[in-house]
Design a protein around this motif. Structure first.
Motif, PDB file in Angstrom:
ATOM      1  N   ALA A 196       4.733  -3.519 -13.569  1.00 39.44           N
ATOM      2  CA  ALA A 196       3.926  -2.459 -13.494  1.00 39.44           C
ATOM      3  C   ALA A 196       2.654  -2.971 -12.625  1.00 39.44           C
ATOM      4  O   ALA A 196       2.150  -2.259 -11.614  1.00 39.44           O
ATOM      5  N   ALA A 197       2.447  -3.946 -12.731  1.00 37.60           N
ATOM      6  CA  ALA A 197       1.258  -4.775 -11.768  1.00 37.60           C
ATOM      7  C   ALA A 197       1.953  -4.716 -10.492  1.00 37.60           C
ATOM      8  O   ALA A 197       0.857  -4.335  -9.490  1.00 37.60           O
ATOM      9  N   ALA A 198       3.077  -5.246 -10.394  1.00 34.29           N
ATOM     10  CA  ALA A 198       3.388  -4.893  -8.888  1.00 34.29           C
ATOM     11  C   ALA A 198       3.577  -3.689  -8.079  1.00 34.29           C
ATOM     12  O   ALA A 198       3.208  -3.384  -7.006  1.00 34.29           O
ATOM     13  N   LEU A 199       4.003  -2.509  -9.146  1.00 34.00           N
ATOM     14  CA  LEU A 199       3.815  -1.273  -8.593  1.00 34.00           C
ATOM     15  C   LEU A 199       2.531  -0.724  -8.456  1.00 34.00           C
ATOM     16  O   LEU A 199       1.961  -0.079  -7.481  1.00 34.00           O
ATOM     17  N   LEU A 200       1.613  -1.024  -8.989  1.00 33.89           N
ATOM     18  CA  LEU A 200       0.184  -0.889  -8.827  1.00 33.89           C
ATOM     19  C   LEU A 200      -0.275  -1.451  -7.674  1.00 33.89           C
ATOM     20  O   LEU A 200      -0.873  -0.704  -6.650  1.00 33.89           O
ATOM     21  N   ILE A 201      -0.023  -2.666  -7.328  1.00 38.99           N
ATOM     22  CA  ILE A 201      -0.689  -3.204  -6.202  1.00 38.99           C
ATOM     23  C   ILE A 201       0.169  -2.806  -5.002  1.00 38.99           C
ATOM     24  O   ILE A 201      -0.647  -2.374  -4.007  1.00 38.99           O
ATOM     25  N   ALA A 202       1.370  -2.357  -5.031  1.00 34.93           N
ATOM     26  CA  ALA A 202       1.964  -1.868  -3.721  1.00 34.93           C
ATOM     27  C   ALA A 202       1.649  -0.444  -3.742  1.00 34.93           C
ATOM     28  O   ALA A 202       1.473  -0.068  -2.383  1.00 34.93           O
ATOM     29  N   SER A 203       1.320   0.397  -4.801  1.00 38.84           N
ATOM     30  CA  SER A 203       0.788   1.618  -4.455  1.00 38.84           C
ATOM     31  C   SER A 203      -0.517   1.648  -3.672  1.00 38.84           C
ATOM     32  O   SER A 203      -0.994   2.533  -3.047  1.00 38.84           O
ATOM     33  N   LEU A 204      -1.438   0.684  -4.297  1.00 40.30           N
ATOM     34  CA  LEU A 204      -2.692   0.809  -3.703  1.00 40.30           C
ATOM     35  C   LEU A 204      -2.683   0.278  -2.159  1.00 40.30           C
ATOM     36  O   LEU A 204      -3.372   0.862  -1.162  1.00 40.30           O
ATOM     37  N   LEU A 205      -2.017  -0.752  -1.808  1.00 38.46           N
ATOM     38  CA  LEU A 205      -1.745  -1.109  -0.388  1.00 38.46           C
ATOM     39  C   LEU A 205      -1.136   0.024   0.380  1.00 38.46           C
ATOM     40  O   LEU A 205      -1.498   0.202   1.363  1.00 38.46           O
ATOM     41  N   VAL A 206       0.091   0.585  -0.031  1.00 37.34           N
ATOM     42  CA  VAL A 206       0.582   1.700   0.639  1.00 37.34           C
ATOM     43  C   VAL A 206      -0.229   2.867   0.937  1.00 37.34           C
ATOM     44  O   VAL A 206      -0.327   3.594   2.126  1.00 37.34           O
ATOM     45  N   SER A 207      -1.205   3.401  -0.262  1.00 40.32           N
ATOM     46  CA  SER A 207      -1.818   4.502  -0.044  1.00 40.32           C
ATOM     47  C   SER A 207      -2.965   4.191   0.966  1.00 40.32           C
ATOM     48  O   SER A 207      -3.470   5.038   1.810  1.00 40.32           O
ATOM     49  N   LEU A 208      -3.526   2.821   0.900  1.00 40.08           N
ATOM     50  CA  LEU A 208      -4.513   2.374   1.924  1.00 40.08           C
ATOM     51  C   LEU A 208      -4.259   2.515   3.362  1.00 40.08           C
ATOM     52  O   LEU A 208      -4.783   3.146   4.044  1.00 40.08           O
ATOM     53  N   VAL A 209      -2.847   2.274   3.545  1.00 45.54           N
ATOM     54  CA  VAL A 209      -2.439   2.180   4.910  1.00 45.54           C
ATOM     55  C   VAL A 209      -2.262   3.822   5.173  1.00 45.54           C
ATOM     56  O   VAL A 209      -2.581   4.167   6.393  1.00 45.54           O
ATOM     57  N   ALA A 210      -1.791   4.550   4.515  1.00 42.04           N
ATOM     58  CA  ALA A 210      -1.399   5.883   4.508  1.00 42.04           C
ATOM     59  C   ALA A 210      -2.524   6.674   4.826  1.00 42.04           C
ATOM     60  O   ALA A 210      -2.504   7.766   5.728  1.00 42.04           O
ATOM     61  N   VAL A 211      -3.573   6.416   4.205  1.00 41.99           N
ATOM     62  CA  VAL A 211      -5.028   7.400   4.433  1.00 41.99           C
ATOM     63  C   VAL A 211      -5.957   6.813   5.430  1.00 41.99           C
ATOM     64  O   VAL A 211      -6.984   7.608   5.945  1.00 41.99           O
ATOM     65  N   THR A 212      -5.535   5.629   5.928  1.00 43.09           N
ATOM     66  CA  THR A 212      -6.284   5.116   7.221  1.00 43.09           C
ATOM     67  C   THR A 212      -5.691   5.050   8.618  1.00 43.09           C
ATOM     68  O   THR A 212      -6.257   4.934   9.433  1.00 43.09           O
ATOM     69  N   SER A 213      -4.453   5.173   8.413  1.00 48.68           N
ATOM     70  CA  SER A 213      -3.782   5.050   9.674  1.00 48.68           C
ATOM     71  C   SER A 213      -3.767   6.437  10.211  1.00 48.68           C
ATOM     72  O   SER A 213      -3.601   7.588   9.671  1.00 48.68           O
ATOM     73  N   PHE A 222       5.526   8.522  -1.663  1.00 45.78           N
ATOM     74  CA  PHE A 222       6.449   9.180  -2.531  1.00 45.78           C
ATOM     75  C   PHE A 222       7.665   8.202  -3.028  1.00 45.78           C
ATOM     76  O   PHE A 222       7.720   8.345  -4.237  1.00 45.78           O
ATOM     77  N   PRO A 223       7.781   6.996  -2.322  1.00 41.89           N
ATOM     78  CA  PRO A 223       8.901   6.428  -2.893  1.00 41.89           C
ATOM     79  C   PRO A 223       8.331   5.548  -4.218  1.00 41.89           C
ATOM     80  O   PRO A 223       9.109   5.248  -5.082  1.00 41.89           O
ATOM     81  N   LEU A 224       6.866   5.435  -4.201  1.00 44.98           N
ATOM     82  CA  LEU A 224       6.212   4.575  -5.117  1.00 44.98           C
ATOM     83  C   LEU A 224       6.181   5.699  -6.282  1.00 44.98           C
ATOM     84  O   LEU A 224       6.197   5.083  -7.266  1.00 44.98           O
ATOM     85  N   ILE A 225       5.876   6.817  -5.997  1.00 46.80           N
ATOM     86  CA  ILE A 225       5.972   7.772  -7.243  1.00 46.80           C
ATOM     87  C   ILE A 225       7.046   7.971  -7.813  1.00 46.80           C
ATOM     88  O   ILE A 225       7.096   7.833  -9.056  1.00 46.80           O
ATOM     89  N   VAL A 226       8.345   7.874  -6.947  1.00 49.03           N
ATOM     90  CA  VAL A 226       9.716   8.035  -7.897  1.00 49.03           C
ATOM     91  C   VAL A 226       9.959   6.815  -8.547  1.00 49.03           C
ATOM     92  O   VAL A 226      10.412   6.750  -9.411  1.00 49.03           O
ATOM     93  N   TRP A 227       9.518   5.573  -7.858  1.00 50.13           N
ATOM     94  CA  TRP A 227       9.662   4.385  -8.669  1.00 50.13           C
ATOM     95  C   TRP A 227       8.998   4.307 -10.206  1.00 50.13           C
ATOM     96  O   TRP A 227       9.385   3.817 -11.063  1.00 50.13           O
ATOM     97  N   ALA A 228       7.791   4.671  -9.919  1.00 51.33           N
ATOM     98  CA  ALA A 228       6.989   5.006 -11.259  1.00 51.33           C
ATOM     99  C   ALA A 228       7.719   5.793 -12.201  1.00 51.33           C
ATOM    100  O   ALA A 228       7.583   5.444 -13.458  1.00 51.33           O
ATOM    101  N   ALA A 229       7.915   6.741 -11.755  1.00 50.66           N
ATOM    102  CA  ALA A 229       8.466   8.089 -12.770  1.00 50.66           C
ATOM    103  C   ALA A 229       9.915   7.470 -13.574  1.00 50.66           C
ATOM    104  O   ALA A 229      10.116   7.712 -14.492  1.00 50.66           O
ATOM    105  N   LEU A 230      10.621   7.029 -12.199  1.00 54.10           N
ATOM    106  CA  LEU A 230      12.062   6.333 -12.961  1.00 54.10           C
ATOM    107  C   LEU A 230      11.792   5.241 -14.101  1.00 54.10           C
ATOM    108  O   LEU A 230      12.521   5.265 -14.708  1.00 54.10           O
ATOM    109  N   ARG A 231      10.905   4.371 -13.737  1.00 54.75           N
ATOM    110  CA  ARG A 231      10.841   3.066 -14.487  1.00 54.75           C
ATOM    111  C   ARG A 231       9.916   3.385 -15.725  1.00 54.75           C
ATOM    112  O   ARG A 231      10.227   2.444 -16.762  1.00 54.75           O
ATOM    113  N   PHE A 232       8.721   3.886 -15.638  1.00 57.68           N
ATOM    114  CA  PHE A 232       7.819   4.170 -16.644  1.00 57.68           C
ATOM    115  C   PHE A 232       7.418   5.611 -16.986  1.00 57.68           C
ATOM    116  O   PHE A 232       6.578   5.726 -17.769  1.00 57.68           O
ATOM    117  N   GLN A 233       8.174   6.342 -16.370  1.00 56.80           N
ATOM    118  CA  GLN A 233       8.082   7.887 -16.618  1.00 56.80           C
ATOM    119  C   GLN A 233       6.508   8.328 -16.248  1.00 56.80           C
ATOM    120  O   GLN A 233       5.894   7.692 -15.631  1.00 56.80           O
TER     121      GLN A 233
END
Length: 328
Positions: A196-213, A222-233
C-alpha cells in the motif's frame, strides 16, 4: 425529570447536526480554494460537501439533514451577502443529497459497496440524478434573482451539476471505505502495508509527472487506479482517485502542464473527463472485485460445511478418495 431525559436524548442529535455543519463548512472552504467563475457564478470542479452530506445521511440517517442546511447557510454567508436567493440555494443543496439518499435506500443500496449494483446505484442515482436538483434549483435561483444573466444559465448549471456529482463520486466512496478500516487494520499483514505504501508513493510520483508535463500523460494514472482496485478494492482506490483529482484540479486552475494554453472551458472539460473516468473506474472495478471475493468466500464456506456433513456421515472417508473405490 422528563425534560432532563428529553435533553439527554436530543443532545447527541444536536451535536451531530452541529458537527456535520462544521465539517460541511470546512470542506466547502477547501473546495472554494480552486473555484472558478462561470457566467458570474462561483463554482468548483469538485464540491466535497455533497459527498460529506450524502455519506452522513447513509451512515447516520435522515435526522442529520438540518446540518446540511446550516452548513450551506454558513458557506453562502461567507462568500456573499445574505439575500432571499440564499433560501433557494439552501433548499437545493439540502434536497439533492436527501433525495439521493432516498433513491439509494429505495433500491436497497448497501454502504459496504461490495456489489456492482451498489456502485452503479451510487453513480446513477446518487451522483448523476440526485445532483440535478441542486444544480437546477441553485442556478434557477441565481437567474431569477438577477445574479445570473440569461446566457450564462446553462454554463452555470453544467458546472454546478458536475462539481456536485464529482463530490459524490470522489468523497462518498472514500468515507464509506474508511469506516471499515479500524476493524480490519490489525488483520492486514505487514507485506500488504508495504504494498500500500509503494502504491501511494508511485501514485504521487506518477500523478505529479502527469499534471506537470506539457505532454498528454494523464492516462498514466489509470494503471495505478486499477492496481489499487484489484489489490485493495475501494479502500485503496478511493484515496488514489482523490489524490489524482486534487493534483489535476490544481494544475487546471493554474493552467499548467497538460492544461497550458487552454481556455477555461477546454481545461474544465479535460479536467472533469479525467476526474469522472478515474472515479468511475475505481468505484465500479472495486465493486466488481469485492462482489467476486464475496462469492468466493460463500463458496468456500459452503464447501467447508459440506465437508463437515460428509465427515459426520462417514468419519475418516474425506481423508481418502471420495467416493470410496468399493462404492464405485
Amino acid at each position: 425529570m422528563v425534560r432532563t431525559e428529553e435533553l439527554r436524548r436530543l443532545a447527541p442529535a444536536a451535536l451531530t447536526i452541529l458537527a456535520l455543519a462544521g465539517v460541511y463548512y470546512a470542506t466547502a472552504r477547501i473546495g472554494l480554494l480552486e473555484q472558478v467563475v462561470v457566467a458570474g457564478a462561483q463554482v468548483t470542479p469538485l464540491w466535497p460537501p455533497t459527498g460529506i452530506a450524502l455519506s452522513c445521511l447513509l451512515l447516520l440517517g435522515l435526522r442529520t439533514w438540518p446540518g446540511i442546511a446550516l452548513g450551506t447557510l454558513l458557506v453562502v454567508a461567507s462568500i456573499s451577502d445574505l439575500e432571499v436567493s440564499v433560501l433557494g440555494i439552501m433548499a437545493g443543496n439540502t434536497l439533492a443529497p436527501v433525495c439521493a439518499y432516498g433513491m439509494l435506500r429505495r433500491v436497497g443500496f448497501r454502504v459496504e459497496l461490495d456489489r456492482l449494483r451498489d456502485g452503479v446505484a451510487l453513480v446513477a442515482l446518487g451522483a448523476f440524478a440526485g445532483m440535478l436538483i441542486s444544480a437546477t434549483v441553485g442556478s434557477g435561483t441565481l437567474f431569477l434573482s438577477g445574479a445570473l444573466p440569461a446566457g450564462g444559465f446553462w454554463k452555470t448549471w453544467v458546472a454546478w451539476w458536475v462539481g456536485d456529482a464529482m463530490g459524490i463520486l470522489v468523497i462518498t466512496p472514500l468515507i464509506l471505505a474508511c469506516r471499515a478500516l479500524p476493524r480490519r487494520a490489525w488483520e492486514v499483514p505487514g507485506y500488504r502495508w508495504a504494498e500500500a505504501a509503494a502504491l501511494l508513493i508511485a501514485s504521487l510520483l506518477v500523478s505529479l509527472v502527469a499534471v506537470t508535463s506539457e505532454l498528454s500523460l494523464l492516462f498514466l494514472v489509470f494503471p495505478l487506479i486499477v492496481w489499487a482496485a484489484l489489490r485493495f478494492q475501494l479502500a485503496g482506490a478511493a484515496p488514489i482517485v482523490l489524490l489524482v483529482s486534487v493534483l489535476a484540479i490544481a494544475a487546471a486552475h493554474s493552467r499548467r502542464g497538460p492544461f497550458q494554453g487552454q481556455s477555461l472551458l477546454e481545461s474544465m472539460i479535460n479536467l472533469q473527463a479525467l476526474n469522472m473516468s478515474a472515479a468511475l473506474t475505481a468505484l465500479l472495478l472495486s465493486a466488481i472485485i469485492a462482489e467476486q471475493n464475496s462469492i468466493r468466500r460463500k463458496i468456500e464456506q459452503a464447501c467447508r460445511e459440506l465437508s463437515e456433513v460428509v465427515e459426520r456421515l462417514a468419519p475418516g472417508e474425506p481423508r481418502r478418495r471420495w467416493p470410496p473405490e468399493r462404492d464405485r
